[in-house]
Design an enzyme around this catalytic site. Structure first.
Site, PDB file in Angstrom:
ATOM      1  N   HIS A 125       0.804  -1.230   0.000  1.00 42.34           N
ATOM      2  CA  HIS A 125       0.000   0.000   0.000  1.00 42.34           C
ATOM      3  C   HIS A 125       0.835   1.278   0.000  1.00 42.34           C
ATOM      4  O   HIS A 125       0.287   2.370  -0.011  1.00 42.34           O
ATOM      5  CB  HIS A 125      -0.926   0.025   1.213  1.00 42.34           C
ATOM      6  CG  HIS A 125      -0.204   0.324   2.505  1.00 42.34           C
ATOM      7  ND1 HIS A 125       0.620  -0.586   3.114  1.00 42.34           N
ATOM      8  CD2 HIS A 125      -0.166   1.432   3.279  1.00 42.34           C
ATOM      9  CE1 HIS A 125       1.122  -0.052   4.222  1.00 42.34           C
ATOM     10  NE2 HIS A 125       0.677   1.179   4.339  1.00 42.34           N
TER      11      HIS A 125
HETATM   12  C1  UD1 Z   1      -1.867   5.390   6.070  1.00 45.86           C
HETATM   13  C2  UD1 Z   1      -0.519   5.884   6.612  1.00 45.86           C
HETATM   14  C3  UD1 Z   1       0.520   4.776   6.446  1.00 45.86           C
HETATM   15  C4  UD1 Z   1       0.055   3.504   7.090  1.00 45.86           C
HETATM   16  C5  UD1 Z   1      -1.317   3.128   6.541  1.00 45.86           C
HETATM   17  C6  UD1 Z   1      -1.844   1.902   7.241  1.00 45.86           C
HETATM   18  C7  UD1 Z   1      -0.016   8.275   6.401  1.00 45.86           C
HETATM   19  C8  UD1 Z   1       0.745   9.289   5.648  1.00 45.86           C
HETATM   20  N1  UD1 Z   1      -0.035   7.048   5.860  1.00 45.86           N
HETATM   21  O1  UD1 Z   1      -1.700   5.142   4.677  1.00 45.86           O
HETATM   22  O2  UD1 Z   1       1.713   5.176   7.088  1.00 45.86           O
HETATM   23  O3  UD1 Z   1       0.974   2.477   6.811  1.00 45.86           O
HETATM   24  O4  UD1 Z   1      -2.235   4.217   6.754  1.00 45.86           O
HETATM   25  O5  UD1 Z   1      -2.935   1.344   6.562  1.00 45.86           O
HETATM   26  O6  UD1 Z   1      -0.574   8.592   7.434  1.00 45.86           O
HETATM   27  N2  UD1 Z   1      -9.081   4.921   2.035  1.00 45.86           N
HETATM   28  C9  UD1 Z   1     -10.341   4.379   2.021  1.00 45.86           C
HETATM   29  N3  UD1 Z   1     -10.914   4.017   3.210  1.00 45.86           N
HETATM   30  C10 UD1 Z   1     -10.287   4.195   4.404  1.00 45.86           C
HETATM   31  C11 UD1 Z   1      -9.002   4.769   4.408  1.00 45.86           C
HETATM   32  C12 UD1 Z   1      -8.404   5.128   3.221  1.00 45.86           C
HETATM   33  O7  UD1 Z   1     -10.923   4.179   0.968  1.00 45.86           O
HETATM   34  O8  UD1 Z   1     -10.877   3.837   5.442  1.00 45.86           O
HETATM   35  C13 UD1 Z   1      -8.440   5.261   0.736  1.00 45.86           C
HETATM   36  C14 UD1 Z   1      -8.728   6.662   0.284  1.00 45.86           C
HETATM   37  O9  UD1 Z   1      -8.828   6.634  -1.086  1.00 45.86           O
HETATM   38  C15 UD1 Z   1      -7.474   7.413   0.687  1.00 45.86           C
HETATM   39  C16 UD1 Z   1      -6.400   6.358   0.513  1.00 45.86           C
HETATM   40  O10 UD1 Z   1      -7.039   5.137   0.884  1.00 45.86           O
HETATM   41  O11 UD1 Z   1      -7.249   8.531  -0.099  1.00 45.86           O
HETATM   42  C17 UD1 Z   1      -5.197   6.592   1.384  1.00 45.86           C
HETATM   43  O12 UD1 Z   1      -5.552   6.731   2.764  1.00 45.86           O
HETATM   44  P1  UD1 Z   1      -4.570   7.521   3.772  1.00 45.86           P
HETATM   45  O13 UD1 Z   1      -5.077   7.440   5.154  1.00 45.86           O
HETATM   46  O14 UD1 Z   1      -4.265   8.886   3.223  1.00 45.86           O
HETATM   47  O15 UD1 Z   1      -3.211   6.730   3.652  1.00 45.86           O
HETATM   48  P2  UD1 Z   1      -2.931   5.162   3.693  1.00 45.86           P
HETATM   49  O16 UD1 Z   1      -2.425   4.756   2.368  1.00 45.86           O
HETATM   50  O17 UD1 Z   1      -4.086   4.426   4.302  1.00 45.86           O
END
Ligand code: UD1
Length: 356
Positions: A206
């Site tokens: 991811h």
């Molecule tokens: C985040 C953390 C990463 C961690 C990971 C664990 C940061 C910068 N990154 O990454 O360090 O390893 O969490 O999983 O804080 N999304 C959904 N549903 C959700 C959450 C996210 O659909 O419940 C999708 C959205 O499109 C979002 C993308 O995932 O834009 C990324 O989510 P985000 O929280 O920004 O970063 P992660 O890749 O989850």
């Protein structure tokens, strides 16, 4: 004591649950308020974890959701500030290295409230990783630093951080794993996925460096090729799912599935023949469980998993996936001792430090 715990993402819940439990037990008269920033919000990324971990319903839901780094961090700070003003905690507990961690540590320090950082001192020395920036800021501004890895001391000393703030307590993520062991060993997730215990490679990917660009297509092709030799089970993170649209290959041995709850995930992890990942926490969990782990990154902030664990760095190179069967065959399988203090009692040590 009045303690406020700020969590926002899957790994945060896992790292903080035992700490909340230990501090509540030892200080039942104290205030233990949980703030969920809402960085992760899908049921499978959030509620299911809190339920399985037995974390009480959060006292505050900030519902910050997804966004750019600046937007997500700013929203969290803006919504956390009034909570801190109302609660007036003696301490704000922040785990890990995600944007919620950065936002909470910064908000607390600016309001003159001490922060405590769980999983302090890890460094990848790769400033292009958002997590590296978050770790450095959280460590710089937290009064209490809780460490679980020997190299953390050297890393923090190099940044001029005083030894008085450092407490080597062990790994709270492993506390959770130990506490759940009976349940995940009985969960039978491999059979539910139609794969045999010990036969498959479990995959989680991811990180933006891998999934947000052209490397993802190449990775999926390599996984499809690997799946011709042994089953590959890949619970796909929502970020990766979005980027993978149109790339799903028709490969019968490649099981692309929804994200799993924690018990099912640990069950699949414990029964895997090997794991391919770019996650930090999974490098630690496989080390504890003795499962071979291949990390598709150029670096790791967890070198103890290379020296005292089961981890191998493959590099940020999808072509290296083809080497996994040969690397597995070469392994000697010598039994490993998990790193010191990865023993299920780290949260108790944190409670000892905080409550004196
Ligand atoms: C985040 C953390 C990463 C961690 C990971 C664990 C940061 C910068 N990154 O990454 O360090 O390893 O969490 O999983 O804080 N999304 C959904 N549903 C959700 C959450 C996210 O659909 O419940 C999708 C959205 O499109 C979002 C993308 O995932 O834009 C990324 O989510 P985000 O929280 O920004 O970063 P992660 O890749 O989850």
């Amino acid at each position: 004591m009045r303690i406020l715990y700020v969590v926002g993402t899957r790994p945060n819940f896992v790292k903080t649950a035992p700490v909340i439990g230990a501090l509540r037990d030892r200080d039942p008269e104290g205030r233990h308020a949980i703030v969920h920033t809402g960085q992760h919000y899908d049921r499978l990324m959030s509620e299911v974890f809190l339920e399985e971990l037995g974390v009480p319903a959060p006292d505050y839901m900030l519902e910050v959701g997804s966004g750019s780094h600046a937007a997500q961090t700013a929203r969290t700070m803006e919504r956390l500030e009034p909570v801190l003003a109302d609660e007036k905690p003696d301490l704000v507990m922040v785990p890990g290295d995600v944007n919620s961690t950065l936002a909470a540590a910064l908000t607390a320090v600016k309001m003159g409230i001490p922060a405590a950082h769980i999983e302090s001192g890890l460094r990848s020395f790769d400033m292009t990783m958002p997590e590296e920036v978050n770790r450095i800021v959280a460590d710089r501004f937290s009064e209490w630093l809780f460490l679980h890895s020997p190299e953390a001391v050297t890393n923090l000393e190099r940044e001029g951080i005083s030894g008085e703030r450092m407490h080597m307590v062990g790994n709270t993520m492993i506390d959770t794993l130990v506490a759940l062991e009976g349940r995940f060993r009985a969960a039978g997730a491999a059979a539910q996925q139609g794969v045999e215990s010990g036969s498959y490679v479990l995959v989680t990917l991811h990180r933006p460096a891998l999934v947000d660009g052209p490397l993802l297509g190449e990775t999926v092709s390599q996984l499809a090729a690997l799946a011709q030799q042994q089953p590959v089970v890949f619970p796909v993170h929502p970020r990766t799912r979005k980027m993978m649209e149109g790339l799903e290959p028709d490969a019968p041995g490649l099981h692309l599935i929804e994200p799993l709850g924690y018990l099912d995930f640990l069950s699949l992890l414990a029964d895997a023949g090997a794991v391919l990942t770019d996650s930090g926490g999974i490098q630690e969990e496989t080390t504890y469980l003795g499962i071979p782990c291949f990390t598709l990154r150029d670096n790791t902030e967890r070198p103890v998993t290379l020296t005292s664990g089961t981890n191998t760095l493959l590099g940020l190179d999808p072509a290296a996936i083809a080497r996994i069967p040969a690397l597995l065959a070469e392994r000697t399988g010598a039994p490993m001792q998990p790193p010191p203090l990865w023993d299920g009692r780290a949260a108790q040590r944190i409670a000892d430090v905080i409550l004196g």
